[in-house]
Enzyme design. Structure first.
Site, mmCIF file in Angstrom:
data_model
loop_
_atom_site.group_PDB
_atom_site.id
_atom_site.type_symbol
_atom_site.label_atom_id
_atom_site.label_comp_id
_atom_site.label_asym_id
_atom_site.label_seq_id
_atom_site.Cartn_x
_atom_site.Cartn_y
_atom_site.Cartn_z
ATOM 1 N N GLY A 100 -0.451 59.988 70.033
ATOM 2 C CA GLY A 100 0.140 60.480 68.655
ATOM 3 C C GLY A 100 -0.365 59.328 67.601
ATOM 4 N N LYS A 113 4.660 61.003 77.917
ATOM 5 C CA LYS A 113 6.241 60.438 77.828
ATOM 6 C C LYS A 113 6.397 60.431 79.273
ATOM 7 C CE LYS A 113 7.543 62.808 73.650
ATOM 8 N NZ LYS A 113 8.422 63.780 72.960
ATOM 9 N N GLN A 172 2.732 64.641 79.507
ATOM 10 C CA GLN A 172 2.642 63.716 80.316
ATOM 11 C C GLN A 172 2.602 62.162 79.897
ATOM 12 O OE1 GLN A 172 2.252 65.135 83.736
ATOM 13 N NE2 GLN A 172 2.693 62.902 84.404
ATOM 14 N N ASP A 219 13.818 63.642 71.538
ATOM 15 C CA ASP A 219 12.584 63.826 70.438
ATOM 16 C C ASP A 219 12.614 62.701 69.841
ATOM 17 O OD1 ASP A 219 11.208 65.999 69.087
ATOM 18 O OD2 ASP A 219 12.639 66.082 67.539
ATOM 19 N N THR A 224 10.482 67.864 79.491
ATOM 20 C CA THR A 224 9.313 67.620 78.505
ATOM 21 C C THR A 224 7.892 68.033 79.423
ATOM 22 O OG1 THR A 224 8.109 66.055 77.159
ATOM 23 C CG2 THR A 224 8.628 65.181 79.103
#
Length: 192
Positions: A148, A12, A10, A68, A7
């Site tokens: 998010g 995550k 950052q 995901d 990924t």
């Protein structure tokens, strides 16, 4: 053991690094020299997770994992789901949240779930681990933490959104941490 987390997010990486522990050396895509945007074209959360991990394994030959995730809202037939990051047509989460709240304007059923699927490829062998947390979509964003959709997702059993929680508290209950815990348990069994 070296593992690459496939990924460029950052947030995550920070979330996962804190839970992975000392048994593993976490490598990022930059660490292994991967600077491309990984493919996510399968149309499903498990498929995209697998596709990203397979890309890293095929092109770089390092044991790796990818995830995901998506926010699945009952009243919207699972939207935004696999398209969560680009729901508004861009990666701007303010716009994504705005679109989601607009689509729920006259909707009383606010049930939703966050779902994560990790795909681990360990020396060429693939495994998948899923984590889910259920909750409710709030009518307006609350909190400054997380990222998010965190400001509008309130997990069941809590009075605060993910964005109102500390990173430690969120990591203790989140969909990503639940999937990650399953993967870490599996990895620890492989080491011993």
């Amino acid at each position: 053991m070296e593992l690459c987390f496939a990924t460029n997010n950052q947030h995550k990486i920070d979330e996962v690094a804190g839970q992975l522990g000392q048994l593993f050396t976490l490598k990022t895509l930059r660490d292994i020299g991967c600077y491309v945007e990984l493919p996510e074209t399968t149309g499903t959360i498990p498929g995209n997770s697998r596709q990203k991990a397979e890309y890293v394994w095929t092109h770089f030959g390092i044991s790796c994992f990818a995830d995901d995730s998506g926010l699945e809202v009952d009243a919207l037939n699972g939207e935004p789901g696999v398209d969560s990051a680009f729901y508004s047509g861009s990666r701007d989460f303010r716009k994504n949240i705005e679109k989601l709240l607009t689509n729920l304007t006259y909707v009383t059923n606010r049930k939703a779930q966050f779902r994560t699927v990790f795909t681990l490829i360990l020396q060429g062998v693939e495994y998948q681990f899923e984590g889910i947390i259920t909750g409710q979509i709030q009518f307006e964003p609350r909190g400054d933490g997380g990222f998010g959709y965190d400001p509008i997702f309130q997990p069941d059993g809590y009075k605060r959104t993910f964005a109102e929680m500390s990173i430690t508290e969120k990591n203790g209950i989140s969909h990503r941490s639940r999937a990650l815990a399953k993967m870490i348990t599996y990895l620890q069994q492989q080491i011993h």
